[in-house]
Design an enzyme around this catalytic site. Structure first.
Site, mmCIF file in Angstrom:
data_model
loop_
_atom_site.group_PDB
_atom_site.id
_atom_site.type_symbol
_atom_site.label_atom_id
_atom_site.label_comp_id
_atom_site.label_asym_id
_atom_site.label_seq_id
_atom_site.Cartn_x
_atom_site.Cartn_y
_atom_site.Cartn_z
ATOM 1 N N HIS A 72 0.136 11.933 1.444
ATOM 2 C CA HIS A 72 0.520 10.637 2.156
ATOM 3 C C HIS A 72 1.693 10.226 1.441
ATOM 4 O O HIS A 72 2.291 10.319 0.423
ATOM 5 C CB HIS A 72 -0.471 9.654 1.836
ATOM 6 N N TYR A 201 -3.589 -1.877 3.526
ATOM 7 C CA TYR A 201 -3.912 -2.960 2.573
ATOM 8 C C TYR A 201 -3.663 -4.006 3.548
ATOM 9 O O TYR A 201 -2.690 -4.257 3.876
ATOM 10 C CB TYR A 201 -3.246 -2.647 1.291
ATOM 11 N N PRO A 295 -9.180 -1.474 -8.656
ATOM 12 C CA PRO A 295 -8.966 -0.253 -7.954
ATOM 13 C C PRO A 295 -7.883 -0.592 -6.786
ATOM 14 O O PRO A 295 -7.282 0.417 -6.109
ATOM 15 C CB PRO A 295 -10.329 0.052 -7.078
ATOM 16 N N LYS A 299 -5.165 3.488 -9.702
ATOM 17 C CA LYS A 299 -4.623 3.900 -10.775
ATOM 18 C C LYS A 299 -5.730 4.180 -11.922
ATOM 19 O O LYS A 299 -5.311 5.097 -12.595
ATOM 20 C CB LYS A 299 -3.942 2.667 -11.674
ATOM 21 N N TYR A 387 2.904 2.662 -7.334
ATOM 22 C CA TYR A 387 1.912 3.095 -6.470
ATOM 23 C C TYR A 387 1.961 4.738 -6.772
ATOM 24 O O TYR A 387 0.957 5.349 -7.017
ATOM 25 C CB TYR A 387 1.808 2.780 -5.182
#
Length: 394
Positions: A72, A201, A295, A299, A387
């Protein structure tokens, strides 16, 4: 039994450490309290940072990941009915992440360990870790109905927050920092194609939602729910309806997810925890035994992998040179990265979720922050860098 490194816990961190040690010529024994079937099917994380992928490849466990993992190059943030894509390679100099479920990582590492590694004992319940501050720590465990001992030069606890190893560090020598969040996640696995080719998200007045995936045919989806929620109170149709509402975009008012059979449903509490130090004498803590993150920032597994990569390097350095310098620095080295990841996970969680007690002022602050990420390359780059994963020597 006797070994150089006794590893308690046969999850991804313990198995990865065993593989990396094996490749450096260091013997180990892995003790896992559950049976193999349970270990290989427990659902956990699914996002791998570049550094984690590199570590798995270095351990010889990258073949199936490279064939079946889904790379991704970004995520999509949705708020106020709008969508913003975060371009990872463009903002980080080329870094990306992979979708590859923890269950698959574990299957790969188990197969390698059983084929060519040191002993991996399933159903081995550790009852005590003794002599942490001596030159010869000992692990007591029960296996196949027999009480047994494992004498080690070092012990590594990869057995989680509720495991035995944390308690080998005397209470007066450790400190645990914790934060419990006033909401949970309701997560489902569904035999349905992913809603989008990258993760979404979503912040909404109704609460947070996340659209993820496990494969091109299996979706992993989450909803923010109150603590104490019973999954039985959320029939499948209600889950899908709520996901549609929270992921909605003003530009596509008729948009809906593709629905499919829900194969798993569970509620996941949200909390943060860090235990310091991550080493006492000859006992080391790694992964959830030392730290837990919500979550939202993806991580947990990656922090655990980073811990054991740092530790494997330290053991290899000691094996080659006799120096304990890197072993002595292990806790401080890892905690710098741990606290950075804790902060990022806290930021993602509190920015995207609706606190039960928040007012309109709090909501406007969240939207302002999300607007800034959408408008500022610098703010977007900060999110992308965290991220995709910070350097292991942070």
């Amino acid at each position: 039994m006797r070994t150089t490194v006794g590893i308690i816990g046969g999850g991804p961190s313990g198995l990865l450490l065993a593989r990396l040690l094996h490749r450096s010529g260091i013997d180990s024994v892995v003790l896992e309290s559950r049976d193999r079937a349970y270990v290989e099917r427990r659902q956990r994380a699914g996002i791998l940072e570049q550094a984690t992928v590199d570590a798995l490849r270095a351990a010889g466990a990258g073949a199936r990941l490279d064939a079946e993992g889904i790379p991704h190059d970004g995520i999509e943030l949705r708020h106020d009915g709008r969508a913003t894509r975060i371009d990872f390679p463009g903002l980080t100099g080329g870094r990306r992440v992979w979708v590859y479920a923890q269950t698959e990582v574990v299957k790969d590492l188990v197969a390698l360990q059983l084929a060519e590694g040191g002993p991996l004992l399933f159903g081995a319940e550790v009852t005590a870790v003794e002599g942490a501050d001596t030159d010869a720590p000992r692990v007591r465990f029960v296996h196949e109905g027999r009480e047994r001992t494992l004498d080690c030069a070092y012990v590594v606890g990869c057995d989680g927050y509720h495991g035995v190893t944390r308690h080998a560090v005397p209470e007066h020598q450790r400190r645990t920092h914790e934060r419990t969040y006033p909401y949970s996640w309701l997560g489902i696995l569904a035999d349905a194609p992913p809603v989008y080719d990258e993760l979404i998200y979503a912040h909404s007045e109704r609460g947070f939602a996340l659209a993820s995936m496990r494969s091109p045919a299996v979706s992993r989806l989450y909803l923010q729910v109150p603590n104490g929620t019973d999954p039985a109170d959320w029939p499948d149709a209600r889950v899908w309806d709520e996901l549609d509402a929270r992921l909605a975009l003003r530009a596509a008012p008729g948009w809906r997810l593709t629905r499919g059979p829900v194969t798993q449903k569970a509620v996941l509490p949200m909390r943060s925890s860090v235990t310091e130090p991550m080493r006492y004498g000859r006992v080391f803590l790694a992964g959830d035994a030392a730290h837990i993150v919500p979550p939202t920032g993806a991580k947990g597994l990656n922090l655990a992998a980073a811990d054991v990569v740092v530790l494997a390097r330290a053991f290899a350095h000691h094996h080659a040179t006799g120096s304990t310098e890197l072993l002595d620095a292990y806790s401080d080295t890892c905690l710098r990265r741990v606290w950075r990841a804790e902060h990022f996970s806290y930021f993602m969680t509190t920015t995207l979720h609706t606190d039960p007690g928040q007012d309109s002022f709090d909501t406007r602050l969240q939207l302002s922050q999300l607007d800034r990420i959408a408008a500022s390359p610098h703010a977007a780059a900060e999110l992308a860098e965290n991220y995709t994963g910070l350097p292991l020597d942070l």
